[in-house]
Design an enzyme around this catalytic site. Structure first.
Site, PDB file in Angstrom:
ATOM      1  N   HIS A  65      -0.457  41.008  73.614  1.00 36.31           N
ATOM      2  CA  HIS A  65       0.698  40.166  73.891  1.00 36.31           C
ATOM      3  C   HIS A  65       1.944  41.049  73.881  1.00 36.31           C
ATOM      4  CE1 HIS A  65      -2.424  37.580  72.232  1.00 36.31           C
ATOM      5  NE2 HIS A  65      -1.902  36.608  72.964  1.00 36.31           N
ATOM      6  N   LYS A  85      -7.811  40.084  77.669  1.00 34.44           N
ATOM      7  CA  LYS A  85      -6.687  39.148  77.753  1.00 34.44           C
ATOM      8  C   LYS A  85      -5.377  39.922  77.686  1.00 34.44           C
ATOM      9  CE  LYS A  85      -4.300  35.336  75.464  1.00 34.44           C
ATOM     10  NZ  LYS A  85      -4.231  34.477  74.245  1.00 34.44           N
TER      11      LYS A  85
END
Length: 221
Positions: free
Chosen positions: A115, A138
């Site tokens: 992230h 991800k």
């Protein structure tokens, strides 16, 4: 245009196990959908509550991603060690917190996540992830520049095609909800929707997500 096969996971958190059970039985009313369990956002994060939560999800054969975010690596090891006793279908570990051997996650698909911000370098992130050999990659960046998103989207598309990987590529940000759908349609195998309160900026509900994806399908397929 490619046909979308993206699975949309509804990201959820609750006060405790009893609240989660009540929501599933009275409001969510579906065990056949896909959910991300953001256990770090539960109010009760005790081991007893965790075990009850995972036992309940498994007993109803729910497809879920177990996620726990923390800067405390001792808590991370404890939570994931306990969670692995129940072999969640998918387990999400932040790349910066990955302190495990890969075979620790046998029985679950391993998602490695990153992230970050607009200017983070996607090629470097993916190459670093590849060394950890996840089942699912991800990458979630808070974009402020649409041009950077489009450049990264193109790179992710080619990288996925060349390396035959599964990926959740998420453009975060309060103004980027539509970009989430674009990414889901073009490149992502997995994406996330909100239930009540979003767990990340820019999340939309699963109904909104699927209705827009349906518009793409009607036009291009």
């Amino acid at each position: 245009m490619p046909a979308s096969s993206c699975i949309v996971y509804t990201s959820v958190f609750f006060q405790d196990f009893a609240h989660m059970k009540s929501e599933f039985e009275n409001n969510l009313k579906s065990y056949s959908n896909h959910y991300e369990i953001r256990y770090d956002l539960f109010r009760d994060r005790s081991m007893k509550n965790l075990k009850n939560t995972l036992q309940y999800l498994n007993s109803h054969e729910i497809d879920y991603i177990f996620t726990f975010r923390s800067s405390d690596k001792n808590k991370i090891e404890l939570m994931y060690s306990t969670a692995m006793e129940y072999a969640p279908p998918v387990i999400d570990v932040d790349m910066g917190s990955f302190v495990f051997e890969n075979d620790f996650f046998k029985g679950s698909r391993l998602m490695i996540s990153f992230h970050g911000k607009n200017d983070d370098d996607v090629p470097t992130i993916l190459n670093h992830m590849s060394r950890l050999k996840p089942d699912i990659y991800k990458v979630a960046l808070s974009y402020t520049d649409t041009g950077k998103f489009l450049s990264d989207l193109h790179f992710v598309y080619l990288y996925k095609k060349q390396n035959n990987i599964k990926i959740a590529y998420i453009p975060m940000g309060t103004g980027n909800s539509f970009l989430r759908v674009v990414s889901a349609y073009i490149v992502s195998d997995y994406s996330y929707a909100s239930y009540g309160q979003p767990t990340a900026p820019g999340q939309i509900s699963s109904d909104q997500f699927n209705s827009v994806l349906g518009m793409f399908k009607e036009k291009y397929e």
